[in-house]
Design a protein around this motif. Sequence first.
Motif, mmCIF file in Angstrom:
data_model
loop_
_atom_site.group_PDB
_atom_site.id
_atom_site.type_symbol
_atom_site.label_atom_id
_atom_site.label_comp_id
_atom_site.label_asym_id
_atom_site.label_seq_id
_atom_site.Cartn_x
_atom_site.Cartn_y
_atom_site.Cartn_z
ATOM 1 N N ASN A 145 0.890 -1.221 -0.045
ATOM 2 C CA ASN A 145 -0.114 0.155 0.006
ATOM 3 C C ASN A 145 0.749 1.311 0.057
ATOM 4 N N PHE A 146 2.226 1.040 -0.206
ATOM 5 C CA PHE A 146 3.074 2.329 -0.282
ATOM 6 C C PHE A 146 3.005 2.634 -1.528
ATOM 7 N N ILE A 147 3.061 4.288 -1.525
ATOM 8 C CA ILE A 147 3.192 5.049 -2.472
ATOM 9 C C ILE A 147 4.431 5.931 -2.384
ATOM 10 N N CYS A 148 5.268 6.206 -3.416
ATOM 11 C CA CYS A 148 6.086 7.318 -3.281
ATOM 12 C C CYS A 148 6.673 7.701 -4.656
ATOM 13 N N GLU A 175 9.601 9.243 12.253
ATOM 14 C CA GLU A 175 8.570 10.079 13.075
ATOM 15 C C GLU A 175 7.353 9.459 13.004
ATOM 16 N N SER A 176 6.535 9.683 13.916
ATOM 17 C CA SER A 176 4.936 9.446 13.763
ATOM 18 C C SER A 176 4.392 9.582 12.808
ATOM 19 N N GLY A 177 3.634 8.694 12.133
ATOM 20 C CA GLY A 177 2.974 8.731 10.842
ATOM 21 C C GLY A 177 3.741 8.665 9.739
ATOM 22 N N THR A 178 4.811 8.125 9.568
ATOM 23 C CA THR A 178 5.548 7.891 8.278
ATOM 24 C C THR A 178 5.270 6.843 7.767
ATOM 25 N N GLY A 179 4.687 5.878 8.360
ATOM 26 C CA GLY A 179 4.641 4.499 7.773
ATOM 27 C C GLY A 179 5.153 3.271 8.101
ATOM 28 N N LYS A 180 5.665 3.477 9.452
ATOM 29 C CA LYS A 180 6.375 2.254 10.035
ATOM 30 C C LYS A 180 5.472 1.010 10.205
ATOM 31 N N THR A 181 4.018 1.218 10.834
ATOM 32 C CA THR A 181 3.353 0.068 10.952
ATOM 33 C C THR A 181 2.977 -0.547 9.689
ATOM 34 N N LEU A 182 2.740 0.391 8.568
ATOM 35 C CA LEU A 182 2.604 -0.018 7.011
ATOM 36 C C LEU A 182 3.604 -0.830 6.763
ATOM 37 N N LEU A 244 6.975 -5.182 17.530
ATOM 38 C CA LEU A 244 6.926 -4.726 18.604
ATOM 39 C C LEU A 244 6.998 -2.991 18.272
ATOM 40 N N ASP A 245 6.049 -2.277 18.734
ATOM 41 C CA ASP A 245 5.932 -0.698 18.274
ATOM 42 C C ASP A 245 6.374 0.089 19.437
ATOM 43 N N GLU A 246 6.973 0.973 19.332
ATOM 44 C CA GLU A 246 7.460 1.942 20.437
ATOM 45 C C GLU A 246 8.321 1.295 21.410
ATOM 46 N N THR A 286 10.375 2.166 16.268
ATOM 47 C CA THR A 286 10.570 3.517 17.103
ATOM 48 C C THR A 286 10.499 4.772 16.639
ATOM 49 N N ASN A 287 10.091 5.836 17.265
ATOM 50 C CA ASN A 287 10.084 7.285 16.644
ATOM 51 C C ASN A 287 11.155 8.003 17.377
ATOM 52 N N GLN A 288 11.884 7.197 18.307
ATOM 53 C CA GLN A 288 12.884 7.977 19.049
ATOM 54 C C GLN A 288 14.275 7.431 18.634
ATOM 55 N N PRO A 326 1.253 12.570 -5.163
ATOM 56 C CA PRO A 326 0.578 11.183 -5.455
ATOM 57 C C PRO A 326 0.031 10.842 -4.287
ATOM 58 N N LEU A 327 0.343 11.017 -3.130
ATOM 59 C CA LEU A 327 -0.392 10.573 -1.971
ATOM 60 C C LEU A 327 -1.674 11.363 -1.645
ATOM 61 N N ALA A 328 -1.409 12.415 -2.153
ATOM 62 C CA ALA A 328 -2.863 13.167 -1.846
ATOM 63 C C ALA A 328 -3.943 12.690 -2.989
ATOM 64 N N GLU A 333 -8.800 9.009 -3.608
ATOM 65 C CA GLU A 333 -9.475 8.013 -4.239
ATOM 66 C C GLU A 333 -9.749 7.071 -3.199
ATOM 67 N N LYS A 334 -9.113 7.090 -2.018
ATOM 68 C CA LYS A 334 -9.290 6.025 -0.955
ATOM 69 C C LYS A 334 -10.675 6.463 -0.222
ATOM 70 N N TYR A 335 -11.023 7.838 0.048
ATOM 71 C CA TYR A 335 -11.887 8.174 0.718
ATOM 72 C C TYR A 335 -13.227 8.791 -0.151
ATOM 73 N N VAL A 363 2.465 11.448 7.014
ATOM 74 C CA VAL A 363 1.564 10.842 6.170
ATOM 75 C C VAL A 363 0.149 10.779 6.819
ATOM 76 N N ARG A 364 0.152 10.482 8.089
ATOM 77 C CA ARG A 364 -1.171 10.163 8.699
ATOM 78 C C ARG A 364 -1.867 11.467 8.828
ATOM 79 N N GLU A 365 -1.206 12.445 9.149
ATOM 80 C CA GLU A 365 -1.785 14.007 9.179
ATOM 81 C C GLU A 365 -2.289 14.456 7.500
ATOM 82 N N LEU A 366 -1.714 13.870 6.611
ATOM 83 C CA LEU A 366 -1.900 14.183 5.177
ATOM 84 C C LEU A 366 -3.144 13.519 5.079
ATOM 85 N N GLU A 367 -3.307 12.073 5.462
ATOM 86 C CA GLU A 367 -4.285 11.325 5.357
ATOM 87 C C GLU A 367 -5.684 11.849 5.880
ATOM 88 N N ASN A 368 -5.421 12.100 7.187
ATOM 89 C CA ASN A 368 -6.773 12.707 7.790
ATOM 90 C C ASN A 368 -7.215 14.077 6.998
HETATM 91 N N1 ATP Z 1 4.063 5.940 1.467
HETATM 92 C C1 ATP Z 1 2.753 5.880 1.923
HETATM 93 N N2 ATP Z 1 1.848 5.329 0.993
HETATM 94 C C2 ATP Z 1 0.422 5.399 1.380
HETATM 95 N N3 ATP Z 1 -0.045 5.492 2.732
HETATM 96 C C3 ATP Z 1 0.774 5.710 3.536
HETATM 97 C C4 ATP Z 1 2.150 5.770 3.465
HETATM 98 N N4 ATP Z 1 2.845 6.034 4.441
HETATM 99 C C5 ATP Z 1 1.936 6.333 5.260
HETATM 100 N N5 ATP Z 1 0.706 5.753 5.011
HETATM 101 C C6 ATP Z 1 -0.254 5.856 5.726
HETATM 102 O O1 ATP Z 1 -0.541 6.903 6.703
HETATM 103 C C7 ATP Z 1 -1.077 6.123 7.902
HETATM 104 C C8 ATP Z 1 -0.017 6.214 9.001
HETATM 105 O O2 ATP Z 1 0.968 5.306 8.706
HETATM 106 P P1 ATP Z 1 1.496 4.479 9.641
HETATM 107 O O3 ATP Z 1 0.536 4.045 10.981
HETATM 108 O O4 ATP Z 1 2.285 3.089 9.237
HETATM 109 O O5 ATP Z 1 2.541 5.384 10.573
HETATM 110 P P2 ATP Z 1 3.510 4.939 11.737
HETATM 111 O O6 ATP Z 1 4.889 5.415 11.358
HETATM 112 O O7 ATP Z 1 3.455 3.652 12.266
HETATM 113 O O8 ATP Z 1 2.985 5.931 12.803
HETATM 114 P P3 ATP Z 1 3.123 5.813 14.535
HETATM 115 O O9 ATP Z 1 4.485 6.295 14.979
HETATM 116 O O10 ATP Z 1 2.091 6.637 15.032
HETATM 117 O O11 ATP Z 1 2.784 4.559 14.954
HETATM 118 C C9 ATP Z 1 -1.694 4.901 7.825
HETATM 119 O O12 ATP Z 1 -3.002 4.939 7.310
HETATM 120 C C10 ATP Z 1 -0.814 4.500 6.425
HETATM 121 O O13 ATP Z 1 -1.569 3.292 5.645
#
Ligand code: ATP
Length: 456
Positions: A145-148, A175-182, A244-246, A286-288, A326-328, A333-335, A363-368
């Motif tokens: 699901n990554f786009i870049c 940092e938080s929201g950069t896509g680590k979980t993804l 294991l997050d954080e 980790t975001n630290q 491209p993310l925008a 499209e997603k919403y 990216v999380r903020e952009l998505e929101n």
């Molecule tokens: N490159 C990307 N392409 C598409 N979607 C992305 C991308 N990066 C992040 N996202 C989306 O942005 C949101 C935040 O990503 P994610 O939860 O993976 O961040 P995180 O780094 O794990 O944040 P946290 O530190 O708060 O846990 C998710 O909905 C994820 O699907």
Amino acid sequence: MPAEQTAVLVLDDDPIVLRSLSEFLRVEGYRVSPCQTLAEAMELLEKDQFHVALTDVRLPEGSGFDLLEHAKALSLSTAMIMLTGYGSIEDAVRAIKMGAFDYVTKPIADGEVKLSIERALQQRELLEENRRLRQQLNMTFHFENFICRDPKMKRALDMIRVVAGTDATVLITGESGTGKTLAARAIHANSPRTGKPFIEVSCGTLPDTLLESELFGHVKGAFSGAIVNKTGKFQAADEGTIFLDEISIASPSLQMKLLRVLEDFKFEPVGSNDTHEVNVRLILATNQDLSELVRQRNFREDLYYRINVMNIELPPLRTRPQDIPPLAHHFIEKYRHEAIHSVKGISDEAMRVLADYEWPGNVRELENVLQRAVVLCRTPYILPEDLPTNLASPVEPVLPDGKTLALKEAMRRWERHLILEGLKANGGNRKETAKCLGINRTTLYNKMREYGITEI
Ligand SMILES: Nc1ncnc2c1ncn2[C@@H]1O[C@H](COP(=O)(O)OP(=O)(O)OP(=O)(O)O)[C@@H](O)[C@H]1O
Ligand SMILES: [Mg+2]
């Protein structure tokens, strides 16, 4: 490019010149195709690919310019080098004007021809490189699901793809929201363990003692409240992946236990002496800055080296503005299905606001922001008004340091805002709006188009 791969066409009606020039180029290692007539050369150009063509200008059945025209008409990338008569500067000028790469005056000095060919090849390589880079710049990469579009992010994605195929422990930082979980999910999904459990544990959400029991399980009576035996997440992740997050939050005792699991995949549930063994792949995030925590003695150095085998760093969104468009589009499209009015896309103005923002929430903020905009939007294209005011307020344009460009931009925003207000106040009536703004209707239409205001 090695000389033997370079195809050179030579056209000269003088058999002696043709032979000696071809011979010289052959000795230099080029693949040479000598032609004595224009017709022959034209046919060869159509049939084969040449990197360079050397042609005499004066020919009995026409001129070298005919060959040049022919190559242009066929949109060939062959570099044309014209062999002009001594002193005929007009031919030389004409050749360059017509798009020849170079000219060499007769009588031909071998060294001069060689130099010209080499320069042509160099230029060709540069053009090729340029084209490749340009293409890369505009290309959006997709992985899971990554786009870049950003090269730094592309490298991170390549790394995700590579580590997915291994069993190595991976540390994802960003940092938080950069896509680590993804990223963690993408690694698991592309690993041989896909189909087996993927267990996520956020170390930050549970108090210490509970976290240990959550991870390793506990036996009945291990602590007050432990009324039954409980299997932990490590057990649940057996044969799969545990994420294991954080991880920076882990307590010293948890860090000890993690070190042990990483070393021999063994652990004991809380309150038990029974050793369990699991087969899990570990991904940590980790975001630290863990190295900094190590320096402050808040994180075990040995554990740090254990988990920092493969480090994937996800850069903050503000350092990769190329990814914003491209993310925008991806999020619109997603919403889209959540929108009340149908949303086709985003106006240039609104995109500019997105591009100018710092995105502390990445990216999380952009998505929101886009999810909200898609829902709020009442026009086919998202407008700056549909974005939260903290991104850029069109009503109170800040005039930064007297820069003319910034001032222009601020005025544009203000103008756009006034037009929108005018349209709203007049129920969308263009004629009335134009009248109250003191401009004629054509100007209003032009400005609406310029600012991406399509409907109101
Ligand atoms: N490159 C990307 N392409 C598409 N979607 C992305 C991308 N990066 C992040 N996202 C989306 O942005 C949101 C935040 O990503 P994610 O939860 O993976 O961040 P995180 O780094 O794990 O944040 P946290 O530190 O708060 O846990 C998710 O909905 C994820 O699907
Ligand atoms: Mg996360």
